[in-house]
Design a protein around this motif. Structure first.
Motif, PDB file in Angstrom:
ATOM      1  N   ARG A 148       1.801  23.703  48.392  1.00 48.49           N
ATOM      2  CA  ARG A 148       2.352  24.724  49.281  1.00 48.49           C
ATOM      3  C   ARG A 148       3.479  24.179  50.151  1.00 48.49           C
ATOM      4  O   ARG A 148       4.509  24.852  50.317  1.00 48.49           O
ATOM      5  N   PRO A 149       3.361  22.974  50.748  1.00 51.41           N
ATOM      6  CA  PRO A 149       4.488  22.457  51.549  1.00 51.41           C
ATOM      7  C   PRO A 149       5.773  22.339  50.744  1.00 51.41           C
ATOM      8  O   PRO A 149       6.849  22.690  51.224  1.00 51.41           O
ATOM      9  N   ALA A 150       5.680  21.845  49.502  1.00 51.47           N
ATOM     10  CA  ALA A 150       6.877  21.725  48.663  1.00 51.47           C
ATOM     11  C   ALA A 150       7.439  23.092  48.327  1.00 51.47           C
ATOM     12  O   ALA A 150       8.660  23.299  48.324  1.00 51.47           O
ATOM     13  N   ALA A 151       6.558  24.051  48.054  1.00 53.17           N
ATOM     14  CA  ALA A 151       7.000  25.403  47.719  1.00 53.17           C
ATOM     15  C   ALA A 151       7.730  26.053  48.888  1.00 53.17           C
ATOM     16  O   ALA A 151       8.593  26.919  48.691  1.00 53.17           O
ATOM     17  N   ARG A 152       7.407  25.655  50.107  1.00 46.43           N
ATOM     18  CA  ARG A 152       8.111  26.181  51.282  1.00 46.43           C
ATOM     19  C   ARG A 152       9.467  25.505  51.470  1.00 46.43           C
ATOM     20  O   ARG A 152      10.430  26.141  51.924  1.00 46.43           O
TER      21      ARG A 152
ATOM     22  N   PRO B 154      11.923  26.919  56.359  1.00 44.22           N
ATOM     23  CA  PRO B 154      11.017  27.612  55.436  1.00 44.22           C
ATOM     24  C   PRO B 154      10.632  28.993  55.954  1.00 44.22           C
ATOM     25  O   PRO B 154      10.172  29.124  57.089  1.00 44.22           O
ATOM     26  N   LEU B 155      10.822  29.998  55.122  1.00 41.26           N
ATOM     27  CA  LEU B 155      10.448  31.363  55.476  1.00 41.26           C
ATOM     28  C   LEU B 155      10.390  32.220  54.218  1.00 41.26           C
ATOM     29  O   LEU B 155      10.864  31.825  53.157  1.00 41.26           O
TER      30      LEU B 155
ATOM     31  N   VAL C 249      10.961  23.827  38.909  1.00 41.38           N
ATOM     32  CA  VAL C 249      10.409  22.968  39.956  1.00 41.38           C
ATOM     33  C   VAL C 249       9.669  23.825  40.987  1.00 41.38           C
ATOM     34  O   VAL C 249       8.547  23.504  41.401  1.00 41.38           O
ATOM     35  N   GLN C 250      10.292  24.940  41.425  1.00 36.01           N
ATOM     36  CA  GLN C 250       9.643  25.818  42.390  1.00 36.01           C
ATOM     37  C   GLN C 250       8.418  26.495  41.773  1.00 36.01           C
ATOM     38  O   GLN C 250       7.387  26.666  42.451  1.00 36.01           O
TER      39      GLN C 250
ATOM     40  N   LEU D 104       9.827  33.830  43.700  1.00 34.05           N
ATOM     41  CA  LEU D 104       9.638  32.392  43.852  1.00 34.05           C
ATOM     42  C   LEU D 104       9.690  31.973  45.320  1.00 34.05           C
ATOM     43  O   LEU D 104       9.170  30.914  45.680  1.00 34.05           O
ATOM     44  N   GLN D 105      10.301  32.805  46.169  1.00 35.23           N
ATOM     45  CA  GLN D 105      10.290  32.542  47.612  1.00 35.23           C
ATOM     46  C   GLN D 105       9.144  33.294  48.285  1.00 35.23           C
ATOM     47  O   GLN D 105       9.075  33.371  49.493  1.00 35.23           O
TER      48      GLN D 105
END
Length: 274
Positions: free
Chosen positions: A32-36, A86-87, A23-24, A107-108
């Motif tokens: 990008r918002p979801a990935a954060r 988110p960071l 998912v990530q 992934l982060q």
């Protein structure tokens, strides 16, 4: 009982990870918002599985660009901070070679710094500057290593060499916000100096045995304190900012360790039971 607890947590975490990884991976490519936000959810689940009680004093500064500068006690600092919002992290290049950890770090969107190659600093600074200008909150563990949890080591000003100059592309000043991390209780009992090695991961300790020991031990209480942000602006160099951040982080961490979570709770913006 401790072994059963560890096996249950590892099984549940493995299931969450197997679902979350693809998912990530997809979110990094399309949203990008979801990935954060996905790593925040993942680490909140982790803290809940471990029964961690997290007390937060203050909050991340709303201004951008924002660099969080923290002390470093354990690998557990990563999920603690990641569960707050988110960071992404600035990490030494060796982390990018560790099994499993390297995948989660990438992934982060962790930025890896090669401390052995000064020639790589310029490229790293540009990457961090771009991420900060895009609104990403970055975290730097300014001691350069983890410690025993009973103190805060001197901040290494050389690490601030990877920090970009004081303004983003649109001339906003870079905010450097001190963040203090302290572990105060285990199984509901105040954690003294002799017990903090249960959490502290430093020296020559192997990661896997330390993780298993912590999972067997029981729930932790931790305190994260956000200090006032320090603008990195003209006339204020990186050395001065590093010194001010170190003083703030040390004072808040020592207060948390000596006063205990009970005295800090009234100041907390919110308590998170995860």
């Amino acid at each position: 009982m401790g072994r059963v607890r560890a096996v249950w947590i590892l099984g549940a975490l493995a299931a969450v990870t197997l679902v979350g990884l693809p998912v990530q991976w997809a979110a990094l490519r399309v949203s990008r918002p979801a990935a954060r936000r996905i790593p925040v959810l993942y680490h909140r689940i982790l803290l809940r599985l471990l029964g961690t009680r997290l007390t937060i004093v203050g909050r991340p500064a709303p201004g951008r660009p924002l660099l969080l500068v923290a002390n470093h006690v354990s690998w557990f600092d990563i999920p603690l901070l990641s569960a707050i919002g988110p960071l992404s992290f600035v990490a030494k290049s060796e982390v990018g070679t560790w099994p499993v950890v390297k995948t989660l770090a990438r992934l982060q969107r962790t930025v890896f710094v090669d401390r052995q190659r000064r020639s790589a600093t310029g490229g790293t600074r540009e990457e961090i500057a771009g991420r900060l200008s895009d609104g990403d909150v970055m975290v730097l563990f300014a001691e350069g290593t983890s410690n025993d949890g009973n103190r805060v080591l001197a901040f290494k000003t050389a690490l601030f060499g990877a920090v970009p100059d004081g303004r983003a592309e649109d001339e906003r000043p870079l905010l450097v916000q001190p963040v203090s991390i302290a572990y105060t209780r285990v199984n509901g009992v105040a954690m003294g100096r002799q017990h903090r090695p249960l959490v502290a991961w430093h020296g020559d300790k192997d990661l896997a045995p330390h993780v298993l020991e912590l999972l067997r031990t029981g729930p932790l209480d931790a305190v994260v304190v956000f200090g006032e942000p320090i603008p990195l602006k003209e006339g204020r160099g990186r050395k001065e900012v590093a010194r001010l951040a170190e003083e703030t982080v040390r004072a808040a961490a020592m207060r948390a360790l000596h006063a205990g979570e009970g005295l800090l709770a009234p100041l907390s913006e919110r308590r998170q039971n995860r």
